[in-house]
Design a protein around this motif. Structure first.
Motif, PDB file in Angstrom:
ATOM      1  N   SER A   1      51.686  42.171  31.944  1.00  0.00           N
ATOM      2  CA  SER A   1      51.081  42.245  30.615  1.00  0.00           C
ATOM      3  C   SER A   1      49.697  42.887  30.629  1.00  0.00           C
ATOM      4  O   SER A   1      49.232  43.403  29.611  1.00  0.00           O
ATOM      5  N   LEU A   2      49.036  42.878  31.784  1.00  0.00           N
ATOM      6  CA  LEU A   2      47.690  43.442  31.873  1.00  0.00           C
ATOM      7  C   LEU A   2      47.672  44.959  32.065  1.00  0.00           C
ATOM      8  O   LEU A   2      46.624  45.591  31.906  1.00  0.00           O
ATOM      9  N   MET A   3      48.824  45.543  32.366  1.00  0.00           N
ATOM     10  CA  MET A   3      48.867  46.960  32.711  1.00  0.00           C
ATOM     11  C   MET A   3      48.294  47.883  31.636  1.00  0.00           C
ATOM     12  O   MET A   3      47.670  48.882  31.931  1.00  0.00           O
ATOM     13  N   GLY A   4      48.509  47.548  30.381  1.00  0.00           N
ATOM     14  CA  GLY A   4      48.040  48.432  29.328  1.00  0.00           C
ATOM     15  C   GLY A   4      46.749  47.977  28.682  1.00  0.00           C
ATOM     16  O   GLY A   4      46.345  48.505  27.642  1.00  0.00           O
ATOM     17  N   ARG A   5      46.088  46.990  29.277  1.00  0.00           N
ATOM     18  CA  ARG A   5      44.896  46.399  28.667  1.00  0.00           C
ATOM     19  C   ARG A   5      43.602  47.099  29.096  1.00  0.00           C
ATOM     20  O   ARG A   5      43.549  47.789  30.109  1.00  0.00           O
ATOM     21  N   GLU A   6      42.534  46.830  28.331  1.00  0.00           N
ATOM     22  CA  GLU A   6      41.241  47.448  28.592  1.00  0.00           C
ATOM     23  C   GLU A   6      40.531  46.857  29.808  1.00  0.00           C
ATOM     24  O   GLU A   6      39.490  47.363  30.212  1.00  0.00           O
ATOM     25  N   ILE A   7      41.101  45.807  30.365  1.00  0.00           N
ATOM     26  CA  ILE A   7      40.451  45.171  31.516  1.00  0.00           C
ATOM     27  C   ILE A   7      40.195  46.161  32.652  1.00  0.00           C
ATOM     28  O   ILE A   7      39.224  46.060  33.391  1.00  0.00           O
ATOM     29  N   PHE A   8      41.063  47.188  32.751  1.00  0.00           N
ATOM     30  CA  PHE A   8      40.922  48.144  33.847  1.00  0.00           C
ATOM     31  C   PHE A   8      39.850  49.199  33.582  1.00  0.00           C
ATOM     32  O   PHE A   8      39.586  50.039  34.433  1.00  0.00           O
ATOM     33  N   THR A   9      39.246  49.142  32.405  1.00  0.00           N
ATOM     34  CA  THR A   9      38.076  49.995  32.157  1.00  0.00           C
ATOM     35  C   THR A   9      36.815  49.286  32.622  1.00  0.00           C
ATOM     36  O   THR A   9      35.768  49.903  32.766  1.00  0.00           O
ATOM     37  N   GLN A  10      36.922  47.993  32.852  1.00  0.00           N
ATOM     38  CA  GLN A  10      35.781  47.188  33.302  1.00  0.00           C
ATOM     39  C   GLN A  10      35.865  46.813  34.777  1.00  0.00           C
ATOM     40  O   GLN A  10      34.844  46.695  35.456  1.00  0.00           O
ATOM     41  N   TYR A  11      37.106  46.591  35.237  1.00  0.00           N
ATOM     42  CA  TYR A  11      37.297  46.146  36.612  1.00  0.00           C
ATOM     43  C   TYR A  11      38.362  46.999  37.293  1.00  0.00           C
ATOM     44  O   TYR A  11      39.281  47.490  36.636  1.00  0.00           O
ATOM     45  N   SER A  12      38.228  47.124  38.605  1.00  0.00           N
ATOM     46  CA  SER A  12      39.234  47.881  39.352  1.00  0.00           C
ATOM     47  C   SER A  12      40.518  47.072  39.474  1.00  0.00           C
ATOM     48  O   SER A  12      40.507  45.830  39.326  1.00  0.00           O
ATOM     49  N   PHE A  13      41.609  47.761  39.745  1.00  0.00           N
ATOM     50  CA  PHE A  13      42.874  47.065  39.934  1.00  0.00           C
ATOM     51  C   PHE A  13      42.764  46.070  41.076  1.00  0.00           C
ATOM     52  O   PHE A  13      43.310  44.964  41.011  1.00  0.00           O
ATOM     53  N   MET A  14      42.025  46.439  42.136  1.00  0.00           N
ATOM     54  CA  MET A  14      41.889  45.574  43.300  1.00  0.00           C
ATOM     55  C   MET A  14      41.221  44.252  42.926  1.00  0.00           C
ATOM     56  O   MET A  14      41.617  43.184  43.393  1.00  0.00           O
ATOM     57  N   GLU A  15      40.188  44.316  42.052  1.00  0.00           N
ATOM     58  CA  GLU A  15      39.497  43.102  41.633  1.00  0.00           C
ATOM     59  C   GLU A  15      40.426  42.200  40.817  1.00  0.00           C
ATOM     60  O   GLU A  15      40.428  40.973  40.989  1.00  0.00           O
ATOM     61  N   VAL A  16      41.191  42.800  39.923  1.00  0.00           N
ATOM     62  CA  VAL A  16      42.122  42.036  39.095  1.00  0.00           C
ATOM     63  C   VAL A  16      43.218  41.417  39.960  1.00  0.00           C
ATOM     64  O   VAL A  16      43.563  40.240  39.822  1.00  0.00           O
ATOM     65  N   TYR A  17      43.765  42.220  40.866  1.00  0.00           N
ATOM     66  CA  TYR A  17      44.836  41.770  41.759  1.00  0.00           C
ATOM     67  C   TYR A  17      44.364  40.591  42.615  1.00  0.00           C
ATOM     68  O   TYR A  17      45.064  39.583  42.755  1.00  0.00           O
ATOM     69  N   GLU A  18      43.156  40.718  43.161  1.00  0.00           N
ATOM     70  CA  GLU A  18      42.616  39.648  44.001  1.00  0.00           C
ATOM     71  C   GLU A  18      42.394  38.379  43.186  1.00  0.00           C
ATOM     72  O   GLU A  18      42.744  37.273  43.627  1.00  0.00           O
ATOM     73  N   SER A  19      41.826  38.511  41.998  1.00  0.00           N
ATOM     74  CA  SER A  19      41.520  37.344  41.169  1.00  0.00           C
ATOM     75  C   SER A  19      42.782  36.561  40.814  1.00  0.00           C
ATOM     76  O   SER A  19      42.820  35.332  40.921  1.00  0.00           O
ATOM     77  N   ILE A  20      43.821  37.268  40.393  1.00  0.00           N
ATOM     78  CA  ILE A  20      45.069  36.601  40.011  1.00  0.00           C
ATOM     79  C   ILE A  20      45.729  35.946  41.229  1.00  0.00           C
ATOM     80  O   ILE A  20      46.160  34.794  41.182  1.00  0.00           O
TER      81      ILE A  20
END
Length: 214
Positions: free
Chosen positions: A165-184
C-alpha cells in the motif's frame, strides 16, 4: 546431435544473460525507462534475436522476477541448513534483501503494478510462500524466539499489505526505500519477539548498523 546440444546450451546461456542483465537494468532504472532496444544493445545482440526468446517486455519482466524469486528460495534453503534458529535465518535473509534493494530504484517497485501479468505473479508468489512463512514463524515459537500469542497468518498478510500500500505514497519523497523497509521489518520483528528473540535482534542491529553506519 552434438551440435544441437551445443546450440541448446548456448541458447539457454543467452536466455540467462538476458534475464540477469535486464533485471539489473529494470531494478536500477525502472521498468518504463528500459526498452527492448536497450536490452538488445546492452547484450550486443539483435532485436530479432531478443524477440525470438522473449515476445515482449512483460514476458521478459516475468522471467526476471521468477528468476530472482528462485534465487532467493535457494539462498534461504542454504541459510536454513547452517543457522541455529529461525530469527538468524530471517536476519540473514534481510541482509540478502538489502543487498538486492540497495541499488533499486523505487520506480521499479511502483511500475510493476502497471503490468497485470507481472503483478499477478508477485501476488501469486506471496500466496504460495505464505503457508511456509507461517510454519516458519511457528517454529520460532517452539524455539522461544517468537511470542505464542500472535496469529502469524494475519500478521504476515498485514506486513505484506503494508509494503504494498505504501508503493504509491508520498512517503518515498521524504524517506528512502531502505529506511521504510528497515522500519517496517524491525518494528514487526520486535513486536512478535520474546525477550530471547529481542536480545538476538538487538545484537544483530548493533553489528548491522555499525557495519552500515546507520
Amino acid at each position: 546431435m552434438i551440435n544441437s546440444g551445443r546450440e541448446n546450451s548456448s541458447r539457454a546461456d543467452l536466455r540467462t544473460r538476458i534475464v540477469r542483465t535486464s533485471m539489473e537494468a529494470f531494478a536500477t532504472r525502472g521498468v518504463k525507462s528500459v526498452t527492448m532496444d536497450d536490452v538488445a544493445m546492452m547484450l550486443g545482440i539483435s532485436k530479432r534475436t531478443l524477440y525470438e526468446i522473449f515476445e515482449d517486455k512483460e514476458t521478459l519482466l516475468i522471467e526476471c522476477l521468477s528468476d530472482h524469486h528462485d534465487q532467493m528460495v535457494v539462498f534461504m534453503r542454504e541459510v536454513l541448513e547452517t543457522s541455529s534458529n529461525v530469527l538468524e535465518v530471517i536476519l540473514k535473509g534481510y541482509k540478502k534483501s538489502i543487498e538486492d534493494y540497495r541499488g533499486t530504484n523505487i520506480r521499479f517497485l511502483q511500475e510493476i503494478k502497471k503490468y497485470p501479468k507481472v503483478y499477478e505473479l508477485v501476488r501469486s508468489n506471496h500466496k504460495r510462500d505464505h503457508d511456509d512463512a507461517v510454519e516458519f514463524f511457528k517454529k520460532g515459537v517452539e524455539q522461544g524466539i517468537f511470542r505464542d500469542d500472535v496469529n502469524f497468518s494475519i500478521v504476515h498478510i498485514l506486513v505484506h499489505e503494508q509494503f504494498d500500500s505504501l508503493m504509491g505514497r508520498e512517503i518515498f519523497t521524504q524517506y528512502s526505500f531502505m529506511e521504510v523497509y528497515e522500519s517496517i521489518t524491525f518494528t514487526f520483528l520486535r513486536g512478535v519477539s520474546t525477550a530471547k528473540g529481542a536480545a538476538i535482534l538487538e545484537e544483530f542491529l548493533i553489528e548491522y548498523r555499525s557495519q552500515n553506519k546507520l
